[in-house]
Design a protein around this motif. Sequence first.
Motif, PDB file in Angstrom:
ATOM      1  N   ILE A 131       9.391   3.286 -15.302  1.00 21.64           N
ATOM      2  CA  ILE A 131       8.260   3.541 -14.392  1.00 21.64           C
ATOM      3  C   ILE A 131       8.037   2.353 -13.459  1.00 21.64           C
ATOM      4  O   ILE A 131       7.727   2.535 -12.278  1.00 21.64           O
ATOM      5  CB  ILE A 131       6.981   3.892 -15.184  1.00 21.64           C
ATOM      6  N   VAL A 132       8.202   1.134 -13.959  1.00 23.48           N
ATOM      7  CA  VAL A 132       8.069  -0.063 -13.104  1.00 23.48           C
ATOM      8  C   VAL A 132       9.081   0.010 -11.968  1.00 23.48           C
ATOM      9  O   VAL A 132       8.757  -0.294 -10.808  1.00 23.48           O
ATOM     10  CB  VAL A 132       8.249  -1.358 -13.939  1.00 23.48           C
ATOM     11  N   GLU A 133      10.283   0.457 -12.270  1.00 16.25           N
ATOM     12  CA  GLU A 133      11.317   0.585 -11.237  1.00 16.25           C
ATOM     13  C   GLU A 133      10.919   1.636 -10.188  1.00 16.25           C
ATOM     14  O   GLU A 133      11.086   1.414  -8.988  1.00 16.25           O
ATOM     15  CB  GLU A 133      12.639   0.983 -11.903  1.00 16.25           C
ATOM     16  N   ILE A 134      10.358   2.751 -10.635  1.00 16.00           N
ATOM     17  CA  ILE A 134       9.916   3.799  -9.709  1.00 16.00           C
ATOM     18  C   ILE A 134       8.781   3.282  -8.823  1.00 16.00           C
ATOM     19  O   ILE A 134       8.775   3.505  -7.608  1.00 16.00           O
ATOM     20  CB  ILE A 134       9.476   5.068 -10.484  1.00 16.00           C
ATOM     21  N   VAL A 135       7.825   2.564  -9.414  1.00 15.24           N
ATOM     22  CA  VAL A 135       6.693   2.026  -8.650  1.00 15.24           C
ATOM     23  C   VAL A 135       7.189   1.007  -7.627  1.00 15.24           C
ATOM     24  O   VAL A 135       6.740   1.015  -6.471  1.00 15.24           O
ATOM     25  CB  VAL A 135       5.631   1.401  -9.590  1.00 15.24           C
ATOM     26  N   ALA A 136       8.142   0.164  -8.021  1.00 10.89           N
ATOM     27  CA  ALA A 136       8.683  -0.837  -7.090  1.00 10.89           C
ATOM     28  C   ALA A 136       9.380  -0.142  -5.917  1.00 10.89           C
ATOM     29  O   ALA A 136       9.200  -0.527  -4.759  1.00 10.89           O
ATOM     30  CB  ALA A 136       9.650  -1.766  -7.820  1.00 10.89           C
ATOM     31  N   TRP A 137      10.158   0.894  -6.209  1.00  9.62           N
ATOM     32  CA  TRP A 137      10.835   1.647  -5.158  1.00  9.62           C
ATOM     33  C   TRP A 137       9.815   2.329  -4.238  1.00  9.62           C
ATOM     34  O   TRP A 137       9.914   2.268  -3.020  1.00  9.62           O
ATOM     35  CB  TRP A 137      11.762   2.689  -5.796  1.00  9.62           C
ATOM     36  N   ALA A 138       8.813   2.977  -4.870  1.00 10.69           N
ATOM     37  CA  ALA A 138       7.812   3.721  -4.104  1.00 10.69           C
ATOM     38  C   ALA A 138       6.954   2.802  -3.245  1.00 10.69           C
ATOM     39  O   ALA A 138       6.538   3.181  -2.148  1.00 10.69           O
ATOM     40  CB  ALA A 138       6.922   4.539  -5.045  1.00 10.69           C
ATOM     41  N   ASN A 156       1.070   7.603  -0.786  1.00 13.00           N
ATOM     42  CA  ASN A 156       2.376   7.684  -1.432  1.00 13.00           C
ATOM     43  C   ASN A 156       2.209   8.258  -2.836  1.00 13.00           C
ATOM     44  O   ASN A 156       1.787   7.554  -3.754  1.00 13.00           O
ATOM     45  CB  ASN A 156       3.004   6.284  -1.460  1.00 13.00           C
ATOM     46  N   ALA A 157       2.531   9.532  -3.031  1.00  9.40           N
ATOM     47  CA  ALA A 157       2.335  10.211  -4.323  1.00  9.40           C
ATOM     48  C   ALA A 157       3.169   9.571  -5.444  1.00  9.40           C
ATOM     49  O   ALA A 157       2.690   9.439  -6.571  1.00  9.40           O
ATOM     50  CB  ALA A 157       2.668  11.692  -4.191  1.00  9.40           C
ATOM     51  N   ASP A 158       4.399   9.183  -5.128  1.00  7.46           N
ATOM     52  CA  ASP A 158       5.245   8.549  -6.150  1.00  7.46           C
ATOM     53  C   ASP A 158       4.617   7.252  -6.648  1.00  7.46           C
ATOM     54  O   ASP A 158       4.601   6.970  -7.842  1.00  7.46           O
ATOM     55  CB  ASP A 158       6.648   8.254  -5.602  1.00  7.46           C
ATOM     56  N   TYR A 159       4.087   6.484  -5.714  1.00 10.02           N
ATOM     57  CA  TYR A 159       3.445   5.218  -6.068  1.00 10.02           C
ATOM     58  C   TYR A 159       2.188   5.470  -6.901  1.00 10.02           C
ATOM     59  O   TYR A 159       1.998   4.862  -7.961  1.00 10.02           O
ATOM     60  CB  TYR A 159       3.094   4.421  -4.807  1.00 10.02           C
ATOM     61  N   GLN A 160       1.332   6.379  -6.440  1.00  6.46           N
ATOM     62  CA  GLN A 160       0.086   6.683  -7.156  1.00  6.46           C
ATOM     63  C   GLN A 160       0.375   7.218  -8.557  1.00  6.46           C
ATOM     64  O   GLN A 160      -0.249   6.803  -9.536  1.00  6.46           O
ATOM     65  CB  GLN A 160      -0.756   7.713  -6.373  1.00  6.46           C
ATOM     66  N   TYR A 161       1.319   8.145  -8.656  1.00  6.71           N
ATOM     67  CA  TYR A 161       1.676   8.716  -9.956  1.00  6.71           C
ATOM     68  C   TYR A 161       2.244   7.631 -10.872  1.00  6.71           C
ATOM     69  O   TYR A 161       1.899   7.550 -12.049  1.00  6.71           O
ATOM     70  CB  TYR A 161       2.706   9.846  -9.794  1.00  6.71           C
ATOM     71  N   GLY A 162       3.104   6.788 -10.315  1.00  9.37           N
ATOM     72  CA  GLY A 162       3.716   5.718 -11.104  1.00  9.37           C
ATOM     73  C   GLY A 162       2.685   4.742 -11.655  1.00  9.37           C
ATOM     74  O   GLY A 162       2.745   4.341 -12.814  1.00  9.37           O
ATOM     75  N   ARG A 163       1.718   4.366 -10.809  1.00 14.27           N
ATOM     76  CA  ARG A 163       0.660   3.450 -11.256  1.00 14.27           C
ATOM     77  C   ARG A 163      -0.163   4.085 -12.380  1.00 14.27           C
ATOM     78  O   ARG A 163      -0.504   3.432 -13.354  1.00 14.27           O
ATOM     79  CB  ARG A 163      -0.251   3.069 -10.080  1.00 14.27           C
ATOM     80  N   GLN A 164      -0.486   5.385 -12.221  1.00 12.39           N
ATOM     81  CA  GLN A 164      -1.247   6.092 -13.258  1.00 12.39           C
ATOM     82  C   GLN A 164      -0.436   6.166 -14.548  1.00 12.39           C
ATOM     83  O   GLN A 164      -0.961   5.923 -15.644  1.00 12.39           O
ATOM     84  CB  GLN A 164      -1.608   7.512 -12.777  1.00 12.39           C
ATOM     85  N   LEU A 202       1.892   4.109 -15.528  1.00 17.27           N
ATOM     86  CA  LEU A 202       1.919   2.760 -16.111  1.00 17.27           C
ATOM     87  C   LEU A 202       0.643   2.479 -16.898  1.00 17.27           C
ATOM     88  O   LEU A 202       0.696   1.911 -17.994  1.00 17.27           O
ATOM     89  CB  LEU A 202       2.085   1.696 -15.024  1.00 17.27           C
ATOM     90  N   ARG A 203      -0.507   2.867 -16.347  1.00 14.77           N
ATOM     91  CA  ARG A 203      -1.772   2.671 -17.067  1.00 14.77           C
ATOM     92  C   ARG A 203      -1.775   3.439 -18.379  1.00 14.77           C
ATOM     93  O   ARG A 203      -2.219   2.928 -19.406  1.00 14.77           O
ATOM     94  CB  ARG A 203      -2.959   3.078 -16.189  1.00 14.77           C
ATOM     95  N   GLU A 204      -1.264   4.672 -18.369  1.00  9.93           N
ATOM     96  CA  GLU A 204      -1.199   5.482 -19.589  1.00  9.93           C
ATOM     97  C   GLU A 204      -0.275   4.844 -20.631  1.00  9.93           C
ATOM     98  O   GLU A 204      -0.606   4.774 -21.816  1.00  9.93           O
ATOM     99  CB  GLU A 204      -0.719   6.896 -19.267  1.00  9.93           C
ATOM    100  N   ILE A 205       0.877   4.382 -20.182  1.00 12.38           N
ATOM    101  CA  ILE A 205       1.833   3.737 -21.091  1.00 12.38           C
ATOM    102  C   ILE A 205       1.229   2.460 -21.675  1.00 12.38           C
ATOM    103  O   ILE A 205       1.310   2.218 -22.882  1.00 12.38           O
ATOM    104  CB  ILE A 205       3.171   3.445 -20.370  1.00 12.38           C
ATOM    105  N   ASP A 206       0.614   1.647 -20.818  1.00 15.14           N
ATOM    106  CA  ASP A 206       0.001   0.398 -21.284  1.00 15.14           C
ATOM    107  C   ASP A 206      -1.116   0.679 -22.290  1.00 15.14           C
ATOM    108  O   ASP A 206      -1.241  -0.014 -23.299  1.00 15.14           O
ATOM    109  CB  ASP A 206      -0.533  -0.426 -20.120  1.00 15.14           C
ATOM    110  N   ARG A 207      -1.916   1.704 -22.019  1.00 12.28           N
ATOM    111  CA  ARG A 207      -2.999   2.080 -22.934  1.00 12.28           C
ATOM    112  C   ARG A 207      -2.421   2.500 -24.289  1.00 12.28           C
ATOM    113  O   ARG A 207      -2.898   2.077 -25.335  1.00 12.28           O
ATOM    114  CB  ARG A 207      -3.819   3.220 -22.328  1.00 12.28           C
TER     115      ARG A 207
END
Length: 145
Positions: free
Chosen positions: A35-42, A51-59, A61-66
């Motif tokens: 997901i970090v790779e997708i967010v960096a690309w997006a 940017n939907a890919d960026y927004q989805y990726g950040r969300q 990441l928050r879910e994974i971190d939680r």
Amino acid sequence: MSGSHNLFRKYLSLNGAQRFRKELEHLRLVERPKIVEIVAWASGNGDRSENADYQYGRQKLREIDRRMRFLAKRIENAIIVRPEEQKRRDCVFFGARVTLVDENDVENSFTILGASIGDERVVKRPDGEKSVEIMDICYPLPEKS
């Protein structure tokens, strides 16, 4: 450890702890880096606010971190129970697998009830409450990893 910390300690079977550790490792080494790779690309694709890919990726990441924080805390605070070491095998304790029979002689196995062989209990099921009798108790060995 002080008494107040015991309020946050949870019983966990050895198998449960192993599953939590495996999931945590998978999230840390596989899912999160992906997901970090997708967010960096997006983030390199222009306006982040649209940017939907960026927004989805950040969300994501928050879910994974939680989830990773939850798993790490559960593992850290767990009281690992080894059912195979249970001395009293005629009573149900955490980790036991019990075989029940209901009023229609339908047999099912469940884990944890807090009862002894011959005791009757009411079990809540999706189709309503059922009266069951404890027929057998066993303490399974941990799964080999």
